[in-house]
Design an enzyme around this catalytic site. Structure first.
Site, short mmCIF file in Angstrom:
data_model
loop_
_atom_site.label_atom_id
_atom_site.label_comp_id
_atom_site.label_asym_id
_atom_site.label_seq_id
_atom_site.Cartn_x
_atom_site.Cartn_y
_atom_site.Cartn_z
CG ASN A 15 -1.97 -1.09 1.13
OD1 ASN A 15 -2.39 -1.47 0.05
ND2 ASN A 15 -2.38 -1.61 2.27
CG HIS A 16 2.35 3.17 -2.98
ND1 HIS A 16 3.36 3.75 -3.70
CD2 HIS A 16 2.55 1.83 -3.08
CE1 HIS A 16 4.13 2.81 -4.23
NE2 HIS A 16 3.64 1.63 -3.87
#
Length: 186
Positions: A58-59
């Site tokens: 996840n960013h």
């Protein structure tokens, strides 16, 4: 399994003619500092190429760019997000007696419940109810395997928690579709 944050139940297998012993290569972005777990139940069949994408993929989403500038150093590490600023979807949990088809991808935090089947090459982005067949990209419900009453009974019976001797004595009933016979196994 050498990673303590990957838990796999008894009799679950990964079918890969090239290297079934190196299952961990299929668990991507699974960093210890994040703390998420991959939990897979008993008696699951995982086909070749099944992949689990974990929370480390996840960013940060709330800025104008999602790019991880910090990975290049040279002063760019000042843009390193704190772990709590990254999206976290929880543990990825696969129930008991689940069949994940060829090259299925399971996204972070998804739960695939007992008795479910996921079709080959599906991308699972949301939870899969028990005894349901899901498929596609994104994976959607194709159909329930049994009616609601039978599903409730199967979840209550939970044959996968029986001792192995009882399972062995009742194999023919477990692989059949007679819920009354399964209820009366000894």
């Amino acid at each position: 399994m050498s990673k303590p944050n990957i838990i796999i139940g008894d009799y679950t297998y990964y079918d890969d003619p090239e290297d079934s012993e190196d299952f961990e290569r299929n668990v991507l972005y699974h960093f210890p500092f994040i703390g998420d777990q991959l939990i897979i139940g008993k008696f699951c069949a995982l086909a070749r190429g099944v992949t689990f994408i974990m929370n480390g993929a996840n960013h940060k989403l709330d800025g104008f760019s999602t790019y991880p500038f910090q990975i290049f150093g040279n002063g760019w590490e000042k843009a390193t997000p704190q772990p709590e600023a990254l999206p976290y979807k929880g543990n990825t949990i696969i129930g008991n007696d689940v069949w994940l088809g060829y090259e299925t991808v399971i996204m972070p935090g998804v739960q695939v419940r007992d008795g479910a089947i996921v079709a080959a090459k599906s991308v699972v982005v949301s939870d899969v109810p028990p005894y349901t067949i899901f498929g596609g990209n994104p994976a959607k419900c194709i159909r329930q395997r049994f009616d609601d009453q039978v599903i409730r009974s199967l979840l209550e019976i939970a044959w996968w928690h029986w001792d192995i001797e009882k399972i062995t004595r009742n194999l023919e009933t477990i692989v059949a579709a007679d819920i009354e016979a399964l209820r009366h196994c000894e």
